[in-house]
Design an enzyme around this catalytic site. Structure first.
Site, PDB file in Angstrom:
ATOM      1  N   CYS A  93       4.360  71.031 125.206  1.00  0.00           N
ATOM      2  CA  CYS A  93       3.828  72.221 125.034  1.00  0.00           C
ATOM      3  C   CYS A  93       4.090  72.623 123.087  1.00  0.00           C
ATOM      4  O   CYS A  93       2.988  73.092 122.654  1.00  0.00           O
ATOM      5  CB  CYS A  93       3.994  73.250 125.519  1.00  0.00           C
ATOM      6  SG  CYS A  93       5.976  73.765 125.382  1.00  0.00           S
ATOM      7  N   GLY A 137       2.184  75.448 132.160  1.00  0.00           N
ATOM      8  CA  GLY A 137       1.387  74.789 132.725  1.00  0.00           C
ATOM      9  C   GLY A 137       0.487  75.582 131.613  1.00  0.00           C
ATOM     10  O   GLY A 137       0.922  75.730 130.286  1.00  0.00           O
ATOM     11  N   GLU A 176      -5.355  72.462 122.070  1.00  0.00           N
ATOM     12  CA  GLU A 176      -4.069  71.402 121.442  1.00  0.00           C
ATOM     13  C   GLU A 176      -5.049  69.702 122.369  1.00  0.00           C
ATOM     14  O   GLU A 176      -5.763  70.124 123.742  1.00  0.00           O
ATOM     15  CB  GLU A 176      -3.866  72.299 123.208  1.00  0.00           C
ATOM     16  CG  GLU A 176      -2.407  71.844 123.605  1.00  0.00           C
ATOM     17  CD  GLU A 176      -2.183  72.715 124.377  1.00  0.00           C
ATOM     18  OE1 GLU A 176       0.003  72.523 124.344  1.00  0.00           O
ATOM     19  OE2 GLU A 176      -2.115  72.977 125.545  1.00  0.00           O
ATOM     20  N   GLU A 196       4.356  80.748 131.156  1.00  0.00           N
ATOM     21  CA  GLU A 196       4.860  79.897 129.242  1.00  0.00           C
ATOM     22  C   GLU A 196       3.879  78.409 129.182  1.00  0.00           C
ATOM     23  O   GLU A 196       4.055  77.457 130.360  1.00  0.00           O
ATOM     24  CB  GLU A 196       6.022  78.494 129.507  1.00  0.00           C
ATOM     25  CG  GLU A 196       7.460  78.074 128.201  1.00  0.00           C
ATOM     26  CD  GLU A 196       6.143  76.888 127.586  1.00  0.00           C
ATOM     27  OE1 GLU A 196       5.995  77.352 126.533  1.00  0.00           O
ATOM     28  OE2 GLU A 196       6.827  75.914 128.404  1.00  0.00           O
ATOM     29  N   LEU A 197       3.251  78.605 128.568  1.00  0.00           N
ATOM     30  CA  LEU A 197       1.599  77.756 128.223  1.00  0.00           C
ATOM     31  C   LEU A 197       1.743  77.327 127.943  1.00  0.00           C
ATOM     32  O   LEU A 197       2.660  76.557 126.980  1.00  0.00           O
ATOM     33  CB  LEU A 197       0.651  78.768 128.241  1.00  0.00           C
ATOM     34  CG  LEU A 197       0.873  80.044 129.755  1.00  0.00           C
ATOM     35  CD1 LEU A 197      -0.559  80.994 129.703  1.00  0.00           C
ATOM     36  CD2 LEU A 197       0.661  79.395 130.609  1.00  0.00           C
ATOM     37  N   GLY A 198       0.057  76.905 127.143  1.00  0.00           N
ATOM     38  CA  GLY A 198       0.420  75.268 125.648  1.00  0.00           C
ATOM     39  C   GLY A 198       0.712  75.714 124.864  1.00  0.00           C
ATOM     40  O   GLY A 198       0.354  76.867 124.091  1.00  0.00           O
ATOM     41  N   GLY A 200      -1.400  70.661 145.001  1.00  0.00           N
ATOM     42  CA  GLY A 200      -1.981  71.295 143.566  1.00  0.00           C
ATOM     43  C   GLY A 200      -1.934  72.053 143.949  1.00  0.00           C
ATOM     44  O   GLY A 200      -1.216  72.851 144.322  1.00  0.00           O
TER      45      GLY A 200
END
Length: 478
Positions: free
Chosen positions: A279, A223, A373, A245-247, A203
């Protein structure tokens, strides 16, 4: 003998609790894995650092050979791995095949990195040889999500290993097998020496420990934007690089000259592929006013015609959402949007984790499913009157990952794309595309720019070192 045998996962080596790997389509258990706690990160990173030195000193063709063998193994074990991806992540078989194809290609492309020119010879004011060379950073920490677990792990793991690094990988526990254990099994069979790849499913506290560990100078994170901000802030405090590297909330612009017979399939794929849990998913459909009514009607008809069900036991277009938390988020955004005035043209309902592909019309800046998103199979559609308005609407987002533009005039599409800040552009295609040879990454809230493919991988996973060599000891005035 299978590559992945749940019977082999029972030995107690990590400090976290047992976790039951569950099939989202049925709720059935697929096996139990050990979760890693924060206390497991330090020993793994230390062991990885100790092993990395010899790995980096091996001839480049040895490292390349391991990566090529790993690529072959993803193909050789495709039937077994496909079933795991389908059952563990809720993918349809075609999406699982795409992951396996990309995984193999990532390994082959990474193998080529091992022999890339390592630096440059520089001019110097002194009588000496002056040059740069790229050196591996040491240990790369990789944190990967559940939605495309194999791709989003291997695209960091493969190039990092090829360039002489060790890796500590923390996959999402919900896809610990196809996002973590599968990679470990493939690379072990490919001949990767021990301790160069550690799998620590866990986690947020495990991820935080990985970011903080002094043996891990580079973090590769994929994420959500919220989690990415926390990773970036923590990495900054520890003075280490974080590739994020995101939404996204990507727009598909449909100009007035578009062929609707061709575009509807493209549009549906962009929003509904893998239940919208990507994404790059098309989160905003911007359609010229002259086409808007017909576009909504035809996209809704396409959505209603798509089959939703268990991808392991039936031929379907969409499988289940990953879990109840994701279902609650998606359905909550849809309900909030209709309460705010959006028209439900298709979908908006579910049975257990199976959410119908949904089309929302009459949306605006304040419609929750348009502004945020969703990460679900939801297609909000909005009209525009001019290309300038379309560009302004597409750019009016905190995200900047992918952009699709549909037009019969490709030059006009390229010109329009110049006005929208984004990391990726596709003319006459939807927003969901990925190739191992291409750079990938977004701007603004979508991440810190391209960090995959070719030169981007070299930048991500190596340091530049300046070296000079003189024939004699340098003289100085004191």
């Amino acid at each position: 003998m299978p590559l992945l045998d749940p019977k082999n996962w029972q030995s107690r080596t990590l400090s976290g609790p047992r976790y039951t790997v569950t099939e989202p389509a049925t709720g059935d258990p697929l096996g139990n894995v050990e979760l890693a706690g924060a206390a497991d990160v330090g020993p793994a990173a230390e062991a990885a650092r100790a092993a990395q030195t010899e790995w980096a000193r091996l001839p480049h063709f040895v490292r390349a050979g391991v990566l090529r063998k790993a690529g072959d193994l993803f193909t050789a074990h495709a039937d077994e791995l496909r079933e795991w991806i389908v059952r563990e992540s809720g993918s349809i078989a075609g999406k699982a095949d795409f992951e396996l194809h990309v995984a193999a290609q990532e390994c082959y492309e990474a193998a080529a990195l091992a022999s890339r020119p390592a630096g440059q010879v520089l001019p110097s004011e002194a009588p000496r040889l002056s040059y740069t060379r790229r050196a591996p950073v040491g240990v790369v920490g990789v944190i990967s999500p559940f939605n495309a677990p194999l791709i989003l792990s291997i695209r960091s793991v493969a190039p990092a290993l090829a360039l002489g690094n060790a890796v500590v990988l923390k996959p999402d526990p919900r896809t610990a097998v196809c996002g973590g254990l599968a990679l470990a099994a493939v690379f072990a069979e490919a001949g990767l020496p021990e301790n160069l790849l550690h799998i620590l499913p866990g986690g947020a506290e495990t991820g935080a420990a990985l970011v903080a560990d002094p043996h891990v100078p580079v973090i590769s994170f994929t994420g959500s934007t919220g989690a990415g901000r926390a990773v970036g802030e923590a990495a900054g405090r520890h003075l280490k690089r974080a590739h994020l590297e995101l939404g996204g909330n990507s727009a598909l612009i449909v100009l007035e000259d578009a062929d609707l017979d061709a575009v509807i399939s493209t549009a549906a794929w962009g929003s509904f592929f893998h239940q919208g849990q990507i994404c790059m998913t098309t989160g905003r459909h911007l359609v010229h006013a002259s086409l808007y009514e017909e576009y909504v009607e035809r996209l809704a008809a396409k959505a209603d015609a798509l089959a939703v069900g268990d991808p392991h036991r039936a031929q379907v277009h969409l499988g289940p959402l990953i879990d109840g938390g994701q279902l609650a988020k998606v359905h909550g955004l849809v309900e909030a949007s209709t309460a705010a005035g959006a028209k439900l043209a298709a979908g908006g309902r579910h049975e257990e984790l199976f959410y119908r592909p949904t089309v929302l019309a009459g949306v605006d800046d304040d419609t929750p499913a348009y502004a945020q998103e969703v990460f679900g199979p939801v297609a909000p559609v909005r009209s525009f009157s001019t290309a300038d308005e379309a560009a302004a609407l597409a750019a009016r987002s905190s995200y900047g990952l992918s952009l699709g533009i549909v037009t019969r005039d490709a030059a006009r599409g390229l010109d329009l794309a110049e006005r929208v800040p984004t990391g990726i552009v596709h003319i006459n295609d939807q927003t969901v595309n990925d190739e191992a040879v291409a750079p990938f990454g977004g701007v603004a809230a979508s991440g810190t720019g391209a960090r995959f493919g070719g030169e981007a991988n070299l930048e991500a996973f190596t340091d530049v070192r300046w070296t000079t060599v003189r024939a004699d000891v340098a003289p100085y005035p004191f």
